[in-house]
Enzyme design. Structure first.
Site, mmCIF file in Angstrom:
data_model
loop_
_atom_site.group_PDB
_atom_site.id
_atom_site.type_symbol
_atom_site.label_atom_id
_atom_site.label_comp_id
_atom_site.label_asym_id
_atom_site.label_seq_id
_atom_site.Cartn_x
_atom_site.Cartn_y
_atom_site.Cartn_z
ATOM 1 N N ASP A 114 10.734 40.519 36.568
ATOM 2 C CA ASP A 114 11.310 40.828 37.635
ATOM 3 C C ASP A 114 11.880 39.916 38.564
ATOM 4 O O ASP A 114 11.701 39.739 39.788
ATOM 5 C CB ASP A 114 10.314 41.806 38.391
ATOM 6 C CG ASP A 114 9.859 43.145 37.905
ATOM 7 O OD1 ASP A 114 10.882 43.546 36.975
ATOM 8 O OD2 ASP A 114 8.752 43.760 38.111
ATOM 9 N N GLU A 172 17.290 48.936 32.587
ATOM 10 C CA GLU A 172 16.779 47.552 33.270
ATOM 11 C C GLU A 172 16.962 46.361 32.587
ATOM 12 O O GLU A 172 16.509 46.212 31.376
ATOM 13 C CB GLU A 172 15.380 47.771 33.893
ATOM 14 C CG GLU A 172 14.737 46.561 34.760
ATOM 15 C CD GLU A 172 13.403 46.692 35.122
ATOM 16 O OE1 GLU A 172 13.376 47.973 35.952
ATOM 17 O OE2 GLU A 172 12.696 45.842 35.236
ATOM 18 N N HIS A 204 13.843 44.656 30.834
ATOM 19 C CA HIS A 204 13.188 45.848 29.946
ATOM 20 C C HIS A 204 13.918 45.465 28.384
ATOM 21 O O HIS A 204 13.191 45.382 27.366
ATOM 22 C CB HIS A 204 13.273 47.349 30.361
ATOM 23 C CG HIS A 204 12.320 47.410 31.469
ATOM 24 N ND1 HIS A 204 12.235 48.803 31.953
ATOM 25 C CD2 HIS A 204 11.613 46.770 32.344
ATOM 26 C CE1 HIS A 204 11.688 48.697 33.108
ATOM 27 N NE2 HIS A 204 11.081 47.483 33.289
ATOM 28 N N ASP A 226 15.492 46.101 41.016
ATOM 29 C CA ASP A 226 14.344 46.421 40.740
ATOM 30 C C ASP A 226 13.458 44.884 40.371
ATOM 31 O O ASP A 226 13.215 44.479 39.210
ATOM 32 C CB ASP A 226 13.833 47.267 39.656
ATOM 33 C CG ASP A 226 12.630 47.947 39.321
ATOM 34 O OD1 ASP A 226 11.739 47.540 40.326
ATOM 35 O OD2 ASP A 226 12.136 48.508 38.538
ATOM 36 N N MET A 244 17.388 57.397 45.533
ATOM 37 C CA MET A 244 16.819 57.912 44.247
ATOM 38 C C MET A 244 15.296 57.951 44.715
ATOM 39 O O MET A 244 14.772 56.962 45.519
ATOM 40 C CB MET A 244 16.895 56.529 43.159
ATOM 41 C CG MET A 244 16.059 56.581 41.962
ATOM 42 S SD MET A 244 14.491 55.779 42.368
ATOM 43 C CE MET A 244 14.558 54.446 41.168
ATOM 44 N N ASP A 253 6.734 40.851 31.794
ATOM 45 C CA ASP A 253 7.773 41.393 32.860
ATOM 46 C C ASP A 253 7.670 40.841 34.238
ATOM 47 O O ASP A 253 6.948 40.686 34.988
ATOM 48 C CB ASP A 253 6.964 42.956 33.218
ATOM 49 C CG ASP A 253 7.976 43.601 33.842
ATOM 50 O OD1 ASP A 253 9.277 43.195 34.268
ATOM 51 O OD2 ASP A 253 7.636 44.890 34.190
ATOM 52 N N LYS A 277 11.323 51.344 28.670
ATOM 53 C CA LYS A 277 10.835 50.029 28.447
ATOM 54 C C LYS A 277 10.035 49.785 27.500
ATOM 55 O O LYS A 277 9.085 50.692 27.249
ATOM 56 C CB LYS A 277 9.698 49.658 29.932
ATOM 57 C CG LYS A 277 9.340 48.236 30.084
ATOM 58 C CD LYS A 277 8.692 48.194 31.288
ATOM 59 C CE LYS A 277 7.947 46.831 31.453
ATOM 60 N NZ LYS A 277 7.034 46.733 32.717
ATOM 61 N N GLU A 284 13.955 55.912 32.265
ATOM 62 C CA GLU A 284 13.899 54.543 32.421
ATOM 63 C C GLU A 284 13.214 53.693 31.227
ATOM 64 O O GLU A 284 11.884 53.536 31.283
ATOM 65 C CB GLU A 284 13.259 53.897 33.780
ATOM 66 C CG GLU A 284 13.365 52.232 33.732
ATOM 67 C CD GLU A 284 13.008 51.774 35.132
ATOM 68 O OE1 GLU A 284 13.077 52.559 35.917
ATOM 69 O OE2 GLU A 284 12.265 50.640 35.040
ATOM 70 N N ASP A 310 4.570 54.909 47.296
ATOM 71 C CA ASP A 310 4.843 53.718 48.092
ATOM 72 C C ASP A 310 4.925 54.266 49.462
ATOM 73 O O ASP A 310 4.872 53.140 50.461
ATOM 74 C CB ASP A 310 6.492 53.170 47.602
ATOM 75 C CG ASP A 310 6.483 52.729 46.242
ATOM 76 O OD1 ASP A 310 5.357 52.517 45.704
ATOM 77 O OD2 ASP A 310 7.733 52.930 46.049
ATOM 78 N N HIS A 320 8.746 55.301 45.019
ATOM 79 C CA HIS A 320 7.638 56.337 44.522
ATOM 80 C C HIS A 320 6.869 56.998 45.540
ATOM 81 O O HIS A 320 6.870 56.447 46.715
ATOM 82 C CB HIS A 320 6.508 55.551 43.763
ATOM 83 C CG HIS A 320 7.079 54.358 42.821
ATOM 84 N ND1 HIS A 320 7.393 53.232 43.058
ATOM 85 C CD2 HIS A 320 7.188 54.521 41.491
ATOM 86 C CE1 HIS A 320 7.848 52.754 41.866
ATOM 87 N NE2 HIS A 320 7.633 53.466 40.933
ATOM 88 N N ASP A 356 18.844 49.471 36.933
ATOM 89 C CA ASP A 356 17.831 48.432 37.665
ATOM 90 C C ASP A 356 18.284 46.992 37.481
ATOM 91 O O ASP A 356 18.273 46.654 36.038
ATOM 92 C CB ASP A 356 16.412 49.068 37.082
ATOM 93 C CG ASP A 356 15.581 49.865 37.776
ATOM 94 O OD1 ASP A 356 16.292 50.205 38.904
ATOM 95 O OD2 ASP A 356 14.371 50.108 37.708
HETATM 96 C C1 GCO Z 1 8.411 48.411 35.705
HETATM 97 C C2 GCO Z 1 9.471 49.401 36.017
HETATM 98 C C3 GCO Z 1 9.211 50.151 37.526
HETATM 99 C C4 GCO Z 1 10.358 51.280 37.669
HETATM 100 C C5 GCO Z 1 9.777 52.157 38.625
HETATM 101 C C6 GCO Z 1 10.780 53.236 38.999
HETATM 102 O O1 GCO Z 1 8.628 47.547 34.980
HETATM 103 O O2 GCO Z 1 7.343 48.421 36.648
HETATM 104 O O3 GCO Z 1 10.633 48.749 36.140
HETATM 105 O O4 GCO Z 1 9.514 49.201 38.549
HETATM 106 O O5 GCO Z 1 11.543 50.964 37.765
HETATM 107 O O6 GCO Z 1 8.728 52.581 38.466
HETATM 108 O O7 GCO Z 1 10.555 54.300 38.115
HETATM 109 MN MN MN Z 2 12.585 49.394 36.744
HETATM 110 MN MN MN Z 3 10.765 46.878 35.218
#
Ligand code: GCO
Ligand code: MN
Ligand code: MN
Length: 390
Positions: free
Chosen positions: A261, A221, A224, A291, A92, A259, A187, A185, A61, A58, A249
């Protein structure tokens, strides 16, 4: 016995991580960071050492939101130097449209026209940065594009504002000669109670309404779709079928939780295997982006164990997919599952004559209903393969 050291990744595997993934400091809604931040050039060097192909980011970041132009240039050039030194790519880029309080009620879908315009400005600047770093895919994750209070009455307007913004950004990319392919993306929730375009299916439907749908695809993802109680492998199959799998992702997640991850393959091994098999069988050639982040319990050594683990698990599952395709017993079971009938297939191609002939056919419903397709066996063979006893 095969040892995991045989599954060492190389850049040819096209594995990528976001700066925000291995850079995650372990903050959560209940607790402060448990690790210190790692600077971007160090992340680049470490990922290259581990065999990754690239790093995604991002805008913020890398460059803090309030950095001066001089600070920006200095930070970007140190980052570029690390990329050149290591050969790591930036395939990306994306925009942080969720962290700043200005975006608390949405960015492209804010009810405040000033916020929507600022979101466009910030995204254009971030696209400029991404292009400078060589990115070809631009991800749009609308974390704050959603609502808690639907009595606000903005639902249809919000979708319209979202569409207008995506159309604008596509034109901007083309007018600059950036040639980005945009990946939406989806979610379902978190951080908003309900996020707009919550699933892969909704994103695919929305893309068809854009001015330049060919420039848009999806970035599904694992976590998600799983949070939404859906089957991620099915979602990815639909994206492949639509020619829209622009990016992916990878992580893991328990259904019905916040969430998480998790490290790829940490939770749902069979789902992860079927996903890897789908990607490999269909020659997905885009970046495979993890991700995910290390557990909050971990120190920096744990972060690199996590990163290596994501890649190794993928490669182990890729080898399992190869074994699955080469296993005579499994392949025979798969073949036995399908029943072909040349005559009926021909009748299933529409013509008035075929329709009439098909209507005149007699089907033995009892026999059709009585057939055992052997799915228990296929599943058990899959489990035995995954557990390493085949
Ligand atoms: C989340 C998302 C993010 C995006 C990222 C890239 O759940 O926080 O997955 O990690 O993937 O902002 O666009
Ligand atoms: Mn993501
Ligand atoms: Mn995510």
């Amino acid at each position: 016995m095969t040892h995991t050291s045989d599954f060492t990744p190389t850049p040819d595997d096209r594995f990528t991580f976001g700066l925000w993934t291995v850079g995650n400091v372990g903050r959560d809604p209940f607790g402060e960071p448990t690790r210190s931040a790692i600077d971007a050039p160090t992340i680049v060097r470490k990922l290259a050492e581990l065999g990754a192909y690239g790093v995604n980011l991002h805008d913020n970041d890398l460059v803090p939101i309030n950095a001066s132009a001089a600070e920006r240039d200095q930070i970007v050039s140190a980052f570029k130097a690390a990329l050149t030194e290591t050969g790591l790519k930036v395939p990306m880029a994306t925009t942080n449209l969720f962290g700043d309080p200005a975006f608390k009620d949405g960015a492209f879908t804010s009810a405040d026209a000033r916020v929507r315009a600022y979101a466009l400005q910030k995204t254009m600047q971030s696209m400029d940065l991404g292009h400078e770093l060589g990115a070809a895919t631009y991800v749009l994750w609308g974390g704050r594009e959603g609502s808690e209070v639907d009595a606000s009455g903005k639902l249809l307007d919000a979708l319209g504002w979202f569409r207008d913004s995506l159309n604008f950004l596509a034109e901007y990319s083309e007018s600059q000669g950036y040639g980005y392919r945009f990946a939406l993306e989806p979610k379902p929730n978190e951080p908003r109670a309900d996020i707009f375009l919550p699933t892969v299916g909704s994103a695919l439907g929305f893309i068809a309404t854009l001015d330049k749908p060919d420039l848009f695809g999806v970035n599904p993802e694992f976590a998600h779709e799983t949070m939404a109680g859906l089957n991620f492998v099915h979602a990815v199959a639909q994206a492949i079928d639509a020619g829209k799998l622009f990016h992916i992702d990878l992580n893991d997640q328990k259904m019905g939780r916040f969430d998480q991850d998790l490290r790829f393959g940490a939770e749902n091994i069979k789902g992860a295997f079927l996903l890897v098999k789908l990607l490999e069988d269909n020659h997905y050639s885009g970046p495979k982006h993890f991700d995910a982040h290390a557990l909050r319990t971990e120190d920096e050594a744990g972060v690199w164990t996590f990163a290596r683990g994501c890649m190794q698990t993928y490669l182990i599952l890729k080898e399992k997919a190869r074994q699955f395709n080469a296993d005579a017993e499994i392949q025979a079971a798969l073949q036995a599952y399908r029943v072909e009938d040349a005559e009926l297939s021909q009748l299933s191609e529409f013509s008035p004559e075929n329709a009439a002939a098909l209507k005149a056919q007699t089907f033995d419903r009892a026999a059709l209903g009585a057939r055992g397709p052997g799915l228990e066996r296929i599943d058990q063979l899959t489990i035995e393969l995954l557990l390493g006893v085949r």
